[in-house]
Design a protein around this motif. Structure first.
Motif, mmCIF file in Angstrom:
data_model
loop_
_atom_site.group_PDB
_atom_site.id
_atom_site.type_symbol
_atom_site.label_atom_id
_atom_site.label_comp_id
_atom_site.label_asym_id
_atom_site.label_seq_id
_atom_site.Cartn_x
_atom_site.Cartn_y
_atom_site.Cartn_z
ATOM 1 N N GLY A 82 0.826 -1.197 0.000
ATOM 2 C CA GLY A 82 0.000 0.000 0.000
ATOM 3 C C GLY A 82 0.863 1.250 0.000
ATOM 4 O O GLY A 82 1.893 1.300 0.670
ATOM 5 N N VAL A 83 0.430 2.271 -0.749
ATOM 6 C CA VAL A 83 1.257 3.471 -0.886
ATOM 7 C C VAL A 83 1.507 4.178 0.448
ATOM 8 O O VAL A 83 2.516 4.859 0.602
ATOM 9 N N PHE A 84 0.632 3.994 1.431
ATOM 10 C CA PHE A 84 0.848 4.644 2.719
ATOM 11 C C PHE A 84 2.015 4.022 3.483
ATOM 12 O O PHE A 84 2.499 4.593 4.455
ATOM 13 N N ALA A 85 2.483 2.866 3.039
ATOM 14 C CA ALA A 85 3.642 2.219 3.649
ATOM 15 C C ALA A 85 4.900 2.434 2.807
ATOM 16 O O ALA A 85 5.920 1.792 3.044
ATOM 17 N N THR A 86 4.825 3.328 1.818
ATOM 18 C CA THR A 86 5.958 3.601 0.931
ATOM 19 C C THR A 86 6.152 5.106 0.781
ATOM 20 O O THR A 86 5.338 5.899 1.242
ATOM 21 N N ARG A 87 7.210 5.481 0.075
ATOM 22 C CA ARG A 87 7.447 6.886 -0.268
ATOM 23 C C ARG A 87 7.076 7.156 -1.725
ATOM 24 O O ARG A 87 7.532 8.123 -2.324
ATOM 25 N N SER A 88 6.231 6.326 -2.308
ATOM 26 C CA SER A 88 5.816 6.499 -3.698
ATOM 27 C C SER A 88 5.203 7.886 -3.906
ATOM 28 O O SER A 88 4.383 8.336 -3.096
ATOM 29 N N PRO A 89 5.549 8.551 -5.019
ATOM 30 C CA PRO A 89 4.900 9.826 -5.320
ATOM 31 C C PRO A 89 3.458 9.629 -5.790
ATOM 32 O O PRO A 89 2.651 10.554 -5.718
ATOM 33 N N ASP A 90 3.138 8.442 -6.282
ATOM 34 C CA ASP A 90 1.777 8.132 -6.729
ATOM 35 C C ASP A 90 0.957 7.726 -5.516
ATOM 36 O O ASP A 90 1.236 6.710 -4.871
ATOM 37 N N ARG A 91 -0.074 8.534 -5.195
ATOM 38 C CA ARG A 91 -0.887 8.311 -3.997
ATOM 39 C C ARG A 91 -2.112 9.203 -4.066
ATOM 40 O O ARG A 91 -2.145 10.128 -4.872
ATOM 41 N N PRO A 92 -3.125 8.949 -3.244
ATOM 42 C CA PRO A 92 -4.361 9.730 -3.332
ATOM 43 C C PRO A 92 -4.157 11.246 -3.193
ATOM 44 O O PRO A 92 -4.765 12.020 -3.927
ATOM 45 N N ASN A 93 -3.352 11.676 -2.255
ATOM 46 C CA ASN A 93 -3.005 13.089 -2.099
ATOM 47 C C ASN A 93 -1.483 13.191 -2.199
ATOM 48 O O ASN A 93 -0.776 12.982 -1.215
ATOM 49 N N PRO A 94 -0.965 13.500 -3.378
ATOM 50 C CA PRO A 94 0.473 13.428 -3.613
ATOM 51 C C PRO A 94 1.256 14.618 -3.040
ATOM 52 O O PRO A 94 1.766 15.465 -3.758
ATOM 53 N N VAL A 95 1.343 14.646 -1.722
ATOM 54 C CA VAL A 95 2.125 15.670 -1.041
ATOM 55 C C VAL A 95 3.565 15.175 -0.970
ATOM 56 O O VAL A 95 3.827 14.073 -0.490
ATOM 57 N N GLY A 96 4.487 15.978 -1.474
ATOM 58 C CA GLY A 96 5.902 15.647 -1.405
ATOM 59 C C GLY A 96 6.502 16.188 -0.121
ATOM 60 O O GLY A 96 6.177 17.294 0.307
ATOM 61 N N LEU A 97 7.364 15.417 0.493
ATOM 62 C CA LEU A 97 8.036 15.784 1.735
ATOM 63 C C LEU A 97 9.534 15.709 1.472
ATOM 64 O O LEU A 97 10.056 14.644 1.154
ATOM 65 N N HIS A 98 10.222 16.856 1.586
ATOM 66 C CA HIS A 98 11.635 16.936 1.235
ATOM 67 C C HIS A 98 12.379 17.674 2.339
ATOM 68 O O HIS A 98 12.032 18.807 2.660
ATOM 69 N N GLU A 99 13.411 17.050 2.895
ATOM 70 C CA GLU A 99 14.277 17.768 3.823
ATOM 71 C C GLU A 99 15.424 18.333 2.994
ATOM 72 O O GLU A 99 16.150 17.589 2.336
ATOM 73 N N VAL A 100 15.561 19.655 3.001
ATOM 74 C CA VAL A 100 16.592 20.309 2.193
ATOM 75 C C VAL A 100 17.390 21.286 3.054
ATOM 76 O O VAL A 100 16.935 21.721 4.116
ATOM 77 N N HIS A 101 18.565 21.620 2.563
ATOM 78 C CA HIS A 101 19.478 22.530 3.243
ATOM 79 C C HIS A 101 19.533 23.831 2.438
ATOM 80 O O HIS A 101 19.762 23.793 1.220
ATOM 81 N N ILE A 102 19.307 24.955 3.093
ATOM 82 C CA ILE A 102 19.334 26.244 2.401
ATOM 83 C C ILE A 102 20.785 26.662 2.155
ATOM 84 O O ILE A 102 21.583 26.743 3.091
ATOM 85 N N LEU A 103 21.098 26.936 0.888
ATOM 86 C CA LEU A 103 22.427 27.393 0.490
ATOM 87 C C LEU A 103 22.497 28.918 0.432
ATOM 88 O O LEU A 103 23.522 29.503 0.760
ATOM 89 N N ALA A 104 21.407 29.551 -0.021
ATOM 90 C CA ALA A 104 21.383 31.008 -0.167
ATOM 91 C C ALA A 104 19.938 31.472 -0.291
ATOM 92 O O ALA A 104 19.056 30.692 -0.675
#
Length: 134
Positions: A82-104
């Motif tokens: 099931g997509v709720f047990a994965t990080r698949s981008p394909d899902r009922p509400n495709p909210v992306g979650l990204h941890e990023v580092h600000i460079l500037a």
């Protein structure tokens, strides 16, 4: 069924344009990218600085919202999950979650490290990563 709406506050500017070329996770070769915030959200960027780690929420606008199960990481030798047990981008509400580092930060443009989102991906929100001293 309750429905609500979210609004785009900006978009991703990235060299990634083709889903097939995008890494599955940031640590798998994701390029640096820019977050382009709409001018009206400039006051919301106050307090952010280069060197800060943040959580970026995006709307994966090219995702398949009808997908309920996938073979993890596209590996068909693995069982359907099931997509709720994965990080698949394909899902009922495709909210992306990204941890990023600000460079500037340049006005309403925020340069970040290792973002696997495609060019043009809508930005929904940005939140600081909480640390023990925050």
């Amino acid at each position: 069924m309750m429905e609500f709406s979210v609004r785009r506050i900006g978009r991703v500017l990235s060299p990634l344009t083709d889903l097939a070329d995008a890494p599955r996770q940031a640590d798998e070769g994701a390029p640096d990218a820019w977050l382009l915030f709409d001018d009206e959200y400039a006051p919301a960027l106050a307090g952010l600085a280069a060197g800060t780690d943040v959580i970026l929420l995006t709307w994966l606008d090219r995702a398949d919202r009808a997908t309920m199960a996938v073979h993890p990481r596209g590996d068909e030798s693995r069982p359907l999950t099931g997509v709720f047990a994965t990080r698949s981008p394909d899902r009922p509400n495709p909210v992306g979650l990204h941890e990023v580092h600000i460079l500037a930060i340049e006005g309403t443009r925020v340069h970040v490290r290792n973002l696997e989102a495609l060019d043009g991906t809508p930005i929904l929100d940005l939140k600081p990563v909480l640390t023990p001293d925050r």
